[in-house]
Design a protein around this motif. Structure first.
Motif, PDB file in Angstrom:
ATOM      1  N   ALA A   1       0.820  -1.212   0.000  1.00 32.28           N
ATOM      2  CA  ALA A   1       0.000   0.000   0.000  1.00 32.28           C
ATOM      3  C   ALA A   1       0.854   1.262   0.000  1.00 32.28           C
ATOM      4  N   VAL A   2       2.066   1.180   0.563  1.00 28.73           N
ATOM      5  CA  VAL A   2       2.925   2.368   0.667  1.00 28.73           C
ATOM      6  C   VAL A   2       3.370   2.871  -0.700  1.00 28.73           C
ATOM      7  N   PRO A   3       4.028   2.053  -1.554  1.00 29.74           N
ATOM      8  CA  PRO A   3       4.402   2.572  -2.877  1.00 29.74           C
ATOM      9  C   PRO A   3       3.198   2.938  -3.740  1.00 29.74           C
ATOM     10  N   LEU A   4       2.078   2.241  -3.538  1.00 30.39           N
ATOM     11  CA  LEU A   4       0.881   2.596  -4.304  1.00 30.39           C
ATOM     12  C   LEU A   4       0.358   3.963  -3.888  1.00 30.39           C
ATOM     13  N   MET A   5       0.406   4.270  -2.595  1.00 32.93           N
ATOM     14  CA  MET A   5      -0.006   5.595  -2.140  1.00 32.93           C
ATOM     15  C   MET A   5       0.914   6.673  -2.710  1.00 32.93           C
TER      16      MET A   5
ATOM     17  N   MET B   1      -8.338   5.025   0.119  1.00 31.04           N
ATOM     18  CA  MET B   1      -8.649   3.607   0.223  1.00 31.04           C
ATOM     19  C   MET B   1      -7.402   2.796   0.558  1.00 31.04           C
ATOM     20  N   LEU B   2      -6.275   3.155  -0.063  1.00 35.18           N
ATOM     21  CA  LEU B   2      -5.022   2.480   0.233  1.00 35.18           C
ATOM     22  C   LEU B   2      -4.554   2.782   1.653  1.00 35.18           C
ATOM     23  N   LEU B   3      -4.764   4.012   2.103  1.00 38.72           N
ATOM     24  CA  LEU B   3      -4.406   4.376   3.471  1.00 38.72           C
ATOM     25  C   LEU B   3      -5.218   3.564   4.473  1.00 38.72           C
ATOM     26  N   THR B   4      -6.482   3.338   4.158  1.00 41.37           N
ATOM     27  CA  THR B   4      -7.326   2.502   5.009  1.00 41.37           C
ATOM     28  C   THR B   4      -6.793   1.078   5.079  1.00 41.37           C
ATOM     29  N   LEU B   5      -6.380   0.537   3.932  1.00 42.09           N
ATOM     30  CA  LEU B   5      -5.817  -0.810   3.912  1.00 42.09           C
ATOM     31  C   LEU B   5      -4.486  -0.865   4.662  1.00 42.09           C
ATOM     32  N   PHE B   6      -3.734   0.226   4.614  1.00 38.44           N
ATOM     33  CA  PHE B   6      -2.464   0.269   5.343  1.00 38.44           C
ATOM     34  C   PHE B   6      -2.687   0.091   6.842  1.00 38.44           C
TER      35      PHE B   6
END
Length: 228
Positions: A109-113, A193-198
């Motif tokens: 999720a980090v590189p995607l964010m 959404m990615l931050l939520t998954l993180f």
């Protein structure tokens, strides 16, 4: 605490306890929503499907995407476009597949964010918030309201021309005619959404991450009991 308040609290606690068994559903739905978007976006930046080039070249970024990343006149004007396009493509493509199965969810999720932030700042920022100029201001921080007004005006003119000189029913059968404003709305939404998954992880019972975690905990517990 009154009996009524105590009863409400017990009921609330009981419901939350039962919901904990399906709490993995929320991150699962987020992953299923995001994965195909990211996989398709990454695939489009690479040459994986180009049979006219050799296998090593297929792993590289599409030259057209590289040109768009690097050209300052009609593209993004980024430095080292070959490297950035390659990294963006594989981050989205592999990251999408990892999200789909729930493997290394927090890590990927980090590189995607970061990719979403770069996309918002370089490709969409100057266009304001909204992706489509369908309505007037709906957020107080919309900084390109002029594009909304201009987009709506141009859309009405385009529709009028198509209705007069074309088969408008056919042209709009698969969806209404619109003008792409291309603001940061989608990038920001995917980032959240990615931050939520993180913070949530892949999800209880619904991800490989959870299966691995429970397997590791079980193994550690067995080893501890054996050595005790």
């Amino acid at each position: 605490m009154s009996r009524f308040a105590a009863s409400c609290h017990r009921t609330y606690t009981t419901v939350l306890g039962k919901l904990s068994h399906v709490e993995g559903l929320a991150p699962l739905l987020l992953r299923i929503f995001l994965a195909p978007i990211l996989i398709k976006a990454g695939y489009g930046k690479l040459q994986l499907g180009d049979t006219s080039v050799g296998f090593p070249e297929r792993l590289l970024a599409d030259p057209n995407v590289v040109s768009w990343f690097g050209n300052a006149d009609w593209g993004l004007g980024l430095p080292a476009p070959e490297v950035l396009a390659f990294l963006a493509g594989w981050t989205e493509f592999l990251g999408g597949w990892l999200l789909l199965v729930g493997l290394m969810t927090r890590l990927v999720a980090v590189p995607l964010m970061i990719t979403m932030v770069v996309a918002a700042v370089t490709a969409h920022w100057d266009n304001g918030w909204h992706a489509l100029p369908e309505t007037k201001l709906t957020v107080p921080w919309e900084w390109r309201a002029d594009l909304i007004d201009e987009g709506l005006e141009r859309k009405s003119r385009a529709v009028a021309i198509l209705q007069e000189h074309g088969n408008y029913d056919y042209l709009s059968a698969a969806g209404s005619i619109t003008v792409l404003k291309n603001g940061i709305e989608y990038s920001a939404t995917y980032f959240l959404m990615l931050l939520t998954l993180f913070f949530m992880g892949g999800g209880r019972y619904t991800s490989i991450d959870d299966w691995l975690h429970r397997r590791i905990v079980s193994t550690v517990s067995e080893n501890t009991l054996t050595t005790a």
